[in-house]
Design an enzyme around this catalytic site. Structure first.
Site, mmCIF file in Angstrom:
data_model
loop_
_atom_site.group_PDB
_atom_site.id
_atom_site.type_symbol
_atom_site.label_atom_id
_atom_site.label_comp_id
_atom_site.label_asym_id
_atom_site.label_seq_id
_atom_site.Cartn_x
_atom_site.Cartn_y
_atom_site.Cartn_z
ATOM 1 N N ASN A 18 0.863 -1.181 0.000
ATOM 2 C CA ASN A 18 0.000 0.000 0.000
ATOM 3 C C ASN A 18 0.903 1.237 0.000
ATOM 4 O O ASN A 18 1.476 1.595 1.026
ATOM 5 C CB ASN A 18 -0.878 -0.041 1.261
ATOM 6 C CG ASN A 18 -1.726 1.199 1.418
ATOM 7 O OD1 ASN A 18 -1.813 2.028 0.514
ATOM 8 N ND2 ASN A 18 -2.358 1.327 2.580
ATOM 9 N N LYS A 20 0.086 4.273 -0.339
ATOM 10 C CA LYS A 20 -0.577 5.446 0.265
ATOM 11 C C LYS A 20 -0.367 6.683 -0.617
ATOM 12 O O LYS A 20 -0.251 6.552 -1.835
ATOM 13 C CB LYS A 20 -0.101 5.644 1.702
ATOM 14 C CG LYS A 20 -0.263 4.365 2.533
ATOM 15 C CD LYS A 20 -0.118 4.566 4.017
ATOM 16 C CE LYS A 20 -0.315 3.232 4.723
ATOM 17 N NZ LYS A 20 -0.296 3.337 6.172
ATOM 18 N N HIS A 110 -9.581 1.017 4.525
ATOM 19 C CA HIS A 110 -8.337 1.181 5.280
ATOM 20 C C HIS A 110 -8.606 2.098 6.469
ATOM 21 O O HIS A 110 -9.425 3.019 6.381
ATOM 22 C CB HIS A 110 -7.258 1.780 4.362
ATOM 23 C CG HIS A 110 -5.905 1.771 5.009
ATOM 24 N ND1 HIS A 110 -5.528 2.724 5.921
ATOM 25 C CD2 HIS A 110 -4.876 0.905 4.903
ATOM 26 C CE1 HIS A 110 -4.298 2.444 6.351
ATOM 27 N NE2 HIS A 110 -3.885 1.347 5.744
ATOM 28 N N GLU A 112 -7.144 4.506 7.604
ATOM 29 C CA GLU A 112 -6.982 5.949 7.333
ATOM 30 C C GLU A 112 -8.225 6.507 6.643
ATOM 31 O O GLU A 112 -8.555 7.684 6.816
ATOM 32 C CB GLU A 112 -5.705 6.169 6.510
ATOM 33 C CG GLU A 112 -4.462 5.956 7.376
ATOM 34 C CD GLU A 112 -3.246 5.415 6.659
ATOM 35 O OE1 GLU A 112 -3.169 5.493 5.420
ATOM 36 O OE2 GLU A 112 -2.346 4.876 7.353
ATOM 37 N N GLU A 182 -5.750 -5.245 10.237
ATOM 38 C CA GLU A 182 -4.744 -4.225 10.516
ATOM 39 C C GLU A 182 -5.073 -3.537 11.841
ATOM 40 O O GLU A 182 -5.898 -2.613 11.872
ATOM 41 C CB GLU A 182 -4.719 -3.185 9.392
ATOM 42 C CG GLU A 182 -4.336 -3.751 8.048
ATOM 43 C CD GLU A 182 -3.681 -2.691 7.176
ATOM 44 O OE1 GLU A 182 -2.535 -2.917 6.751
ATOM 45 O OE2 GLU A 182 -4.295 -1.644 6.927
ATOM 46 N N GLY A 188 2.229 1.943 10.875
ATOM 47 C CA GLY A 188 3.192 3.031 10.777
ATOM 48 C C GLY A 188 3.844 3.397 12.090
ATOM 49 O O GLY A 188 4.478 4.442 12.214
HETATM 50 P P1 PGA Z 1 2.666 0.043 7.747
HETATM 51 O O1 PGA Z 1 1.217 0.317 7.074
HETATM 52 O O2 PGA Z 1 3.207 -1.213 7.136
HETATM 53 O O3 PGA Z 1 3.466 1.265 7.394
HETATM 54 O O4 PGA Z 1 2.443 -0.094 9.204
HETATM 55 C C1 PGA Z 1 0.317 -0.730 6.825
HETATM 56 C C2 PGA Z 1 -0.930 -0.181 6.195
HETATM 57 O O5 PGA Z 1 -1.349 0.922 6.549
HETATM 58 O O6 PGA Z 1 -1.549 -0.831 5.317
#
Ligand code: PGA
Length: 274
Positions: A18, A20, A110, A112, A182, A188
């Site tokens: 991903n 982003k 997701h 976010e 997740e 992150g």
């Molecule tokens: P990350 O993000 O691997 O940077 O923790 C995962 C995601 O948001 O899909």
């Protein structure tokens, strides 16, 4: 009802990156070229482990050209879609547009999107159905925040999201579904859920799919873990029976690191070569 674990061998692992809101239509193809080169150097076998990336919408056309012209064995998809097919929805991208760009997958829900864009479970259910209407496979993201985990309500919270988001799907659609667990506290942050925590939730998700759609369907759906996955921790998580892949954010922006995750089968659980 817990589905038999021996059926797990039929599910092709999926390693999904991903990207982003990173990498434009020039940078995205550059990273994908580097990734394809790295995968070929490590003799990655796409029939054993599927690799897919989720670029920004504006990079998808260039990604399609690169994949087609280079004959790359990498799938790609959109990071979001509209619940509607077309019309007066300024700024939205329909599943049909993604399908016509050769997308295989689309991320739905997701954390976010749930948090920053206030996407509700009803909207996400409509997005899942919109994806299927146009032949896209949704990668449905579910998971709990830290407060919910600390209160011990993470399984019920995540299964409540799941139930609402898959309501009304046909068994055939559910069999092809990809669900990414997740935990928001691990995205992150460098905090990674332990393999046991990932397995506990993925087993609960599969059991719930089994309750809704039946065991023969539930054993076909692929369940990913996402949250601070790196080449050094992927093998330990992916060896769990109900974890069929990883949704990777930060580490997917580095071709060597991401290829290292795709090569998890050749790693020891601590990250070194076998
Ligand atoms: P990350 O993000 O691997 O940077 O923790 C995962 C995601 O948001 O899909």
């Amino acid at each position: 009802m817990t589905p038999p674990t021996d059926a797990a061998t039929d599910r092709t692992p999926l390693i999904a990156g991903n990207w982003k809101m990173n990498l434009d239509h020039v940078q995205g193809p550059a990273l994908l070229s580097e990734l394809a080169r790295t995968l070929s150097e490590i003799k990655h076998d796409p029939s054993r482990v599927e690799v897919t990336v989720f670029p920004a919408f504006t990079a998808l056309g260039a990604i399609q050209s690169l994949v087609q012209s280079g004959g790359l064995d990498v799938n790609y998809g959109g990071q979001d879609l509209s619940p509607f097919d077309s019309g007066a929805y300024t700024g939205d991208i329909s599943a049909q547009f993604l399908a016509s760009l050769g997308c295989t997958y689309v991320l739905v829900g997701h954390s976010e999107r749930r948090t920053i864009h206030y996407e509700t479970d009803d909207v996400l259910n409509a997005k899942v159905k919109a994806a299927y209407r146009h032949g896209l496979t949704p990668v449905l993201c579910v998971g709990e925040g830290l407060d919910i985990r600390q209160a011990g309500a993470h399984i019920e919270h995540t299964l409540t999201q799941l139930r609402a988001n898959v309501a009304g799907l046909t068994p055939e659609q559910a069999a092809g579904l990809v669900v990414a667990y997740e935990p928001v506290w691990a995205i992150g942050t460098g905090e990674v859920a332990g393999p046991e925590e990932a397995q506990e939730m993925c087993a609960a998700i599969r059991a719930e799919l089994s309750t809704i759609f039946g065991t023969t369907i539930a054993v076909k759906a692929r369940l990913l873990y996402g949250g601070s996955v790196k080449a050094s921790n992927a093998a330990a998580i992916l060896k769990e029976a109900d974890v069929d892949g990883a949704l990777v954010g930060g580490a997917s922006l580095d071709a060597t690191e991401f290829a290292g995750i795709a090569a998890f089968e050749g790693q020891t659980p601590s990250g070194g070569p076998v």
